[in-house]
Design a protein around this motif. Structure first.
Motif, mmCIF file in Angstrom:
data_model
loop_
_atom_site.group_PDB
_atom_site.id
_atom_site.type_symbol
_atom_site.label_atom_id
_atom_site.label_comp_id
_atom_site.label_asym_id
_atom_site.label_seq_id
_atom_site.Cartn_x
_atom_site.Cartn_y
_atom_site.Cartn_z
ATOM 1 N N ASN B 159 41.438 39.808 35.789
ATOM 2 C CA ASN B 159 41.099 39.062 37.003
ATOM 3 C C ASN B 159 41.747 39.687 38.212
ATOM 4 O O ASN B 159 42.700 40.451 38.099
ATOM 5 N N LEU B 160 41.181 39.356 39.369
ATOM 6 C CA LEU B 160 41.708 39.846 40.657
ATOM 7 C C LEU B 160 42.125 38.656 41.510
ATOM 8 O O LEU B 160 41.837 38.607 42.701
ATOM 9 N N GLY B 161 42.784 37.688 40.890
ATOM 10 C CA GLY B 161 43.196 36.502 41.632
ATOM 11 C C GLY B 161 41.999 35.774 42.201
ATOM 12 O O GLY B 161 40.974 35.621 41.502
ATOM 13 N N ASP B 162 42.079 35.368 43.473
ATOM 14 C CA ASP B 162 40.967 34.580 44.033
ATOM 15 C C ASP B 162 39.747 35.445 44.365
ATOM 16 O O ASP B 162 38.741 34.933 44.840
ATOM 17 N N GLU B 163 39.831 36.752 44.131
ATOM 18 C CA GLU B 163 38.649 37.612 44.336
ATOM 19 C C GLU B 163 37.892 37.864 43.027
ATOM 20 O O GLU B 163 37.017 38.717 42.962
#
Lengths: 355, 216
Positions: B159-163
């Motif tokens: 994952n790329l956090g909230d992106e």
């Protein structure tokens, strides 16, 4: 741009330093910045640089002093109590007109304080980062990507003006994870080229350079300091930075930096949804302080509100920036407590005549 | 497949172990299991399972945390013994600190855990030092060596956090697959949002609980 990576603030600061050509890192562990050291201990040897864990903070900053004198880009990092230990060395570095980068991932104080985030080193970094007449450049990024971009800027400006540059982060920025992108350029370690003043070996081809902060004659020292302050005036006139949002029609302008600016911005956006005319200005450089930008942002405001993770250390600088022409109020938490956006919103409502 | 008593969550710093642990615990609790979460992180000062005390309370999940977690003290002390959890009812989810340094804390519980646990290795393709399957494998071996336990499955939490979006997760599938082949371990789950759960193998729908203070 390469594929984005998810990085902790501390790791991103470390990687950004490598990419800015920082060849030598001298550190000593302390929470909440230890990942900078841990990261560089793994990465430095792979890119031809030097990672050295010193025996103390005092040793580390004096290694930076020596390394900076040789014209090599170098860095140290610590957190609040460790920075206090480094201040003697920082003063010597400033007094010898040497460039370097120092990172402070702030934690609660005074004394051993605590390991949770804080912004209580504002006075120290902007007003008294050591003895004597001097300043350091101070940058206050507010996101992991901005920290990356700031590291390069800090090294460049430190070289340009031959002075120490500080990146003032806090535990929250150091520990949180956000996606970041680095440009694809190959890592190129710095050397002393373009630094004719560096003590990098004269090989009998030129006069030897001396790196020193001791001057035997008082008027010699006075000339040195005066020349330095002329440079400071130029920096103050040309290089201050701030970002403002929603300030044009704002009755209340919030002033906050670093991670607190993100908490405050969230509160400002909630206040706007309630119909309150509130704006926010975030100083990006703390020295030079963005005086003109704050004046402009506050032009139509009735009141200002400073929000910090401290007892209100930036308040006087804001009052001076606007020549005390408007009331400046304060909301903050300290000791490692993070102010909640809801608390800041409550203060905004109170100032805006709503409860 | 029956789930063993102890579910151990290990992985690289920032691979998302805490968020995975919270999701697994709440998922098991929803299915009617008695669940205990153990915050065994002796490395990380902030963003840890102990942050979710209230959420756990609301969902009848028990929390064990180190005595100094989230305090102002930086002392990696564990004042509890997992032995006492061996005979409790239900499942125990153990959120371990990052890398081999964090996994060291497991070593002393090896006797309780071996033969009685599933050890899940959480990976995130978008993290530095584990963005190649070979690097992720090396770190897994280091964790196994430090903990004295063998990993039994992989959780792909790329994952790329909230992106994070569907493409971001899809682009990590080959990475997870290669790691699975290299290590001989099965992919136990691919973490994803509900919207694109049908596009990944072994989907595990997760919510993001680990948030920054301005996102709450």
């Amino acid at each position: 741009m390469a594929e984005k990576k998810l990085m902790k603030g501390n790791e991103a600061l470390a990687e950004a330093a490598l990419r800015a050509g920082c060849k030598c890192f001298f550190g000593y562990p302390i929470t909440p910045q230890t990942e900078i050291s841990a990261y560089l201990s793994k990465r430095m040897p792979k890119v031809g640089g030097t990672f050295l864990q010193a025996e103390s903070e005092v040793a580390a900053i004096n290694m930076v002093y020596g390394c900076a004198g040789s014209g090599i880009r170098c860095m140290t990092s610590s957190s609040s109590p460790g920075i206090s230990l480094k201040t003697e060395g920082i003063s010597y570095i400033a007094g010898s007109d040497l460039p370097c980068v120092i990172i402070n991932v702030q934690r609660g104080g005074p004394g051993l304080g605590g390991i949770q985030p804080s912004q209580a080193d504002y006075w120290q970094v902007t007003h008294a980062l050591g003895h004597g007449d001097f300043h350091a450049l101070v940058f206050a990024p507010a996101s992991v990507q901005e920290m990356v971009d700031t590291v390069t800027k800090a090294f460049d400006m430190a070289d340009e003006f031959r002075m120490p540059a500080v990146i003032l982060a806090d535990g929250l920025l150091g520990q949180m994870m956000e996606p970041v992108a680095f440009d694809d350029a190959e890592i190129k370690m710095s050397d002393a080229s373009n630094k004719p003043w560096a003590a990098s070996g004269h090989k009998n081809a030129r006069k030897h350079n001396i790196i020193n902060s001791l001057y035997l004659q008082p008027d010699q020292l006075e000339d040195k300091v005066t020349a330095r302050f002329k440079r400071y005036e130029k920096i103050k006139a040309e290089r201050s930075e701030a970002v403002s949002d929603y300030c044009e029609d704002a009755d209340i302008v919030v002033v906050a930096y670093g991670s607190t600016a993100r908490l405050a911005k969230s509160a400002v956006e909630s206040a706007r949804k309630e119909g309150l005319k509130v704006g926010i200005i975030r100083p990006v450089t703390l020295w030079p302080f963005p005086v003109k930008q704050i004046q402009a942002a506050a032009e139509n405001a009735k009141k200002l509100l400073v929000v910090e993770m401290s007892m209100g250390q930036m308040v006087d600088d804001v009052k001076l920036a606007i020549n005390c022409s408007k009331p400046v109020e304060f909301y903050g938490r300290t000791g490692g407590v993070i102010p909640k956006p809801a608390e800041i919103l409550a203060k905004i409502r109170e100032m805006g005549g709503k409860d | 497949m029956s789930i063993p008593k102890f579910i151990v969550i290990t992985g690289h710093y920032g691979s998302g172990k805490t968020n995975v642990s919270v999701n697994i615990a709440l998922d098991l609790a929803k299915k009617g299991e008695n669940v205990t979460v153990v915050d065994l992180d002796i490395v990380n000062p902030y963003f840890r399972t102990a942050d979710f005390e209230q959420l756990f309370k609301n969902n009848n999940v028990e929390l064990f945390k180190p005595v100094y977690a989230n305090s102002n003290l930086d002392i990696p002390a564990l004042d509890f013994d997992l032995m006492s959890l061996r005979d409790t009812k239900g499942k125990v989810v153990i959120d371990v600190g990052g890398d081999d340094e964090g996994a060291k804390a497991l070593g002393r519980f090896q006797k309780v855990l071996s033969g009685n646990s599933t050890v899940l290795y959480v990976v995130n393709k978008y993290r530095y030092l584990t963005s190649a399957p070979e690097e992720a494998l090396t770190l897994m071996r280091e964790i196994e060596y430090a903990s004295g336990l063998k990993c039994t499955g992989i959780i792909n939490n790329s994952n790329l956090g909230d992106e994070t979006d569907a493409k971001c997760v899809e682009n990590s599938l080959r990475y997870a697959d290669t790691l699975s082949k290299l290590s001989g371990l099965p992919i136990a789950a691919t973490c994803c949002k509900e919207e694109y759960a049908d596009r990944v193998p072994m989907p595990f729908t997760v919510k993001v609980f680990v948030k920054k203070p301005w996102e709450e």
